[in-house]
Design a protein around this motif. Structure first.
Motif, PDB file in Angstrom:
ATOM      1  N   LEU B  27      -3.970  -1.399   9.512  1.00  0.00           N
ATOM      2  CA  LEU B  27      -3.839  -0.963   8.121  1.00  0.00           C
ATOM      3  C   LEU B  27      -3.269  -2.075   7.244  1.00  0.00           C
ATOM      4  N   LEU B  28      -2.287  -2.801   7.783  1.00  0.00           N
ATOM      5  CA  LEU B  28      -1.579  -3.805   6.980  1.00  0.00           C
ATOM      6  C   LEU B  28      -2.146  -5.218   7.128  1.00  0.00           C
ATOM      7  N   ALA B  49       8.275  -8.770  14.064  1.00  0.00           N
ATOM      8  CA  ALA B  49       7.344  -7.638  14.182  1.00  0.00           C
ATOM      9  C   ALA B  49       5.998  -7.940  13.538  1.00  0.00           C
ATOM     10  N   GLN B  50       6.024  -8.647  12.401  1.00  0.00           N
ATOM     11  CA  GLN B  50       4.759  -8.979  11.723  1.00  0.00           C
ATOM     12  C   GLN B  50       4.239 -10.346  12.136  1.00  0.00           C
ATOM     13  N   GLY B 193      -3.862  -8.941  -7.322  1.00  0.00           N
ATOM     14  CA  GLY B 193      -4.540  -7.692  -6.978  1.00  0.00           C
ATOM     15  C   GLY B 193      -3.710  -6.942  -5.952  1.00  0.00           C
ATOM     16  N   VAL B 194      -3.512  -5.661  -6.190  1.00  0.00           N
ATOM     17  CA  VAL B 194      -2.703  -4.856  -5.263  1.00  0.00           C
ATOM     18  C   VAL B 194      -3.559  -3.734  -4.710  1.00  0.00           C
ATOM     19  N   SER B 195      -3.471  -3.490  -3.414  1.00  0.00           N
ATOM     20  CA  SER B 195      -4.196  -2.352  -2.843  1.00  0.00           C
ATOM     21  C   SER B 195      -3.249  -1.503  -2.022  1.00  0.00           C
ATOM     22  N   PRO B 196      -3.257  -0.185  -2.296  1.00  0.00           N
ATOM     23  CA  PRO B 196      -2.411   0.716  -1.518  1.00  0.00           C
ATOM     24  C   PRO B 196      -2.998   0.948  -0.135  1.00  0.00           C
ATOM     25  N   ARG B 197      -2.136   1.149   0.843  1.00  0.00           N
ATOM     26  CA  ARG B 197      -2.551   1.446   2.226  1.00  0.00           C
ATOM     27  C   ARG B 197      -1.848   2.720   2.645  1.00  0.00           C
ATOM     28  N   MET B 198      -2.564   3.817   2.532  1.00  0.00           N
ATOM     29  CA  MET B 198      -1.933   5.111   2.747  1.00  0.00           C
ATOM     30  C   MET B 198      -1.999   5.537   4.210  1.00  0.00           C
ATOM     31  N   VAL B 199      -0.859   6.015   4.716  1.00  0.00           N
ATOM     32  CA  VAL B 199      -0.806   6.627   6.040  1.00  0.00           C
ATOM     33  C   VAL B 199      -0.872   8.137   5.833  1.00  0.00           C
ATOM     34  N   PHE B 261       2.032  -0.882   0.183  1.00  0.00           N
ATOM     35  CA  PHE B 261       1.271  -1.612  -0.833  1.00  0.00           C
ATOM     36  C   PHE B 261       1.142  -3.071  -0.401  1.00  0.00           C
ATOM     37  N   LYS B 262      -0.059  -3.604  -0.572  1.00  0.00           N
ATOM     38  CA  LYS B 262      -0.313  -5.001  -0.225  1.00  0.00           C
ATOM     39  C   LYS B 262      -0.792  -5.731  -1.473  1.00  0.00           C
ATOM     40  N   GLY B 263      -0.055  -6.767  -1.844  1.00  0.00           N
ATOM     41  CA  GLY B 263      -0.405  -7.518  -3.052  1.00  0.00           C
ATOM     42  C   GLY B 263      -0.804  -8.939  -2.703  1.00  0.00           C
ATOM     43  N   LEU B 264      -1.789  -9.437  -3.453  1.00  0.00           N
ATOM     44  CA  LEU B 264      -2.252 -10.800  -3.261  1.00  0.00           C
ATOM     45  C   LEU B 264      -2.177 -11.512  -4.608  1.00  0.00           C
ATOM     46  N   GLY B 265      -1.628 -12.722  -4.619  1.00  0.00           N
ATOM     47  CA  GLY B 265      -1.563 -13.501  -5.852  1.00  0.00           C
ATOM     48  C   GLY B 265      -1.907 -14.940  -5.561  1.00  0.00           C
ATOM     49  N   GLN B 266      -2.256 -15.656  -6.637  1.00  0.00           N
ATOM     50  CA  GLN B 266      -2.641 -17.048  -6.464  1.00  0.00           C
ATOM     51  C   GLN B 266      -1.813 -17.929  -7.400  1.00  0.00           C
TER      52      GLN B 266
END
Lengths: 271, 271
Positions: B27-28, B49-50, B193-199, B261-266
């Motif tokens: 998921l992550l 852990a990651q 850009g942010v994308s939610p990752r719902m459990v 929530f997973k965010g990506l930036g440049q």
């Protein structure tokens, strides 16, 4: 000049709202398509908001859309005519007394209906009777408890709670989305699977901010203002602070989250 | 016989926990893979852990994982050795005083770190300095305000609020997930850009119910019991009712929802 601008703006606005509407339609409908020749019951079609994408995604299916309100049905029928749909038949009926024989349908589709019913399990069980063995039901509901946002605001949560309480007082349940799994199981369906469909709106998605955060969700909460105040659920000032806080989440640094739930169940193949 | 059963059970249990862990890892992490030869900074690796999934998904990248705690780093290094990772180098450092030249890295990865910092924007801006122009940052955070469940329970929400308030008192923010978009923008990143990752866990997903609802989320809230009571945030009885209500959502007809929530930036390509 001004007129041209205004028209231009209107056209852009219309395209934007169309884009936003299409985003939500895709989110809820894209994985529902019934085969050629299958018979589908849409229970509680209202003014036909879901009937159009449902019928478009299943052009070869024969769809019967029912609603208890003759006025809503007339509006749904007009919409379907404008859209040129030829695979939908509209019929007035009560969801608890549907004029169909048992096992008449291959599939049942129910969207934004259970939230208004005081006996959702009974409604689902009634619909199950109308399915042939092996047939499926698809249920879509929202959940107002899934709304959270930035900046956070207690007053905004309080305004949302007014809507939830008013719907509860009317016999409904605005938090029903999260319950689809147990409801479908308790109504006797097998192979139940539920998938959440989350709407996430930040300012990189202006169509969604405008169309969903402002014009769909916040406008809906704002719509219960008089009723909530009349019921002494909230001070007018607090409610208004809450509404402003919801609009605030639509600004440049704001974020708004909401989740719809889509459940699929099957009537066991053994009769 | 009993011993054999116990061992068998333990093995099944271990497989189940592995499955659940893999579900969350997918998921992550599934959409983060850095190219051959790229240099990646993992800021705040904790006990690793990651680090394991990060390094496995980018076998050709050179990863530097830093943390402020020597003890955590030792644990992370031991884990990486057991996993046979050869593309990670561990280094002790403070995220606000990292011993690297500006523009040293192609990518930065930060997971479950900002929630503990009182100055998340400053931390992100510091990390941005270390990126080459055109480089990216990936940020993952949870949001405890995204937790809702069936059956609903005021006491459960109160217990969760204790955790949120304790984290706030310690200078952190357990509701930070929803804020990733404005935080990344305010830190100067582009193309955010942010994308939610719902459990979503109902009883059709027993591994997730056991591994996430019970052993991850509820166990974490349960873990602040003494601290919350000591801080007079809640009556012990209310807290315990809340914890029981959270475990209740793991039963046959229960449902639990949580969103990462997973965010990506440049960093803009112009230097």
């Amino acid at each position: 000049m001004n007129r041209i601008y205004v028209h231009g703006y209107d056209r852009r606005e219309s395209v934007r709202l169309q884009d936003q509407a299409q985003t939500l339609v895709d989110l809820l409908h894209s994985d529902t398509s019934y085969p050629e020749g299958s018979s589908v019951l849409e229970a509680g079609c209202g003014i036909g908001a879901q009937t159009i994408p449902l019928a478009r995604n299943s052009p070869g299916a024969r769809i019967v859309s029912v609603d208890i309100s003759a006025a809503s049905l007339a509006e749904a029928k007009a919409k379907a005519d404008v859209a040129g749909l030829t695979n939908v038949q509209f019929q007035q009926a009560d969801i608890f007394a549907l004029p169909f024989d048992p096992q008449s349908f291959d599939h049942v589709f129910v969207c934004f209906v259970l939230e208004h019913l005081s006996q959702p399990i009974e409604a689902l069980a009634t619909l199950r009777e109308l399915l042939r063995p092996g047939g499926t039901i698809t249920v879509i509901e929202g959940d107002h408890g899934s709304a959270y946002f930035h900046p956070d605001s207690d007053a905004a949560h309080m305004a949302i709670r007014c809507q939830v309480e008013l719907q509860r007082a009317a016999g409904g349940n605005a938090l029903i989305g999260r319950q689809l799994y147990p409801l479908l199981r308790q109504a006797g369906f097998d192979a139940v699977g539920v998938s959440p469909r989350m709407v996430y709106a930040d300012s990189s998605r202006p169509d969604l901010v405008d169309g969903f955060t402002k014009k769909t969700f916040t406008a809906m909460i704002e719509g219960v203002r008089e009723e909530a105040i009349k019921a002494a659920m909230v001070e007018p000032e607090v409610f208004d602070v809450g509404i402003r806080a919801l609009y605030r989440t639509a600004e440049q640094d704001g974020v708004f989250c909401y989740t719809f739930f889509k459940g699929l169940g099957q009537k066991a193949a053994r009769a």
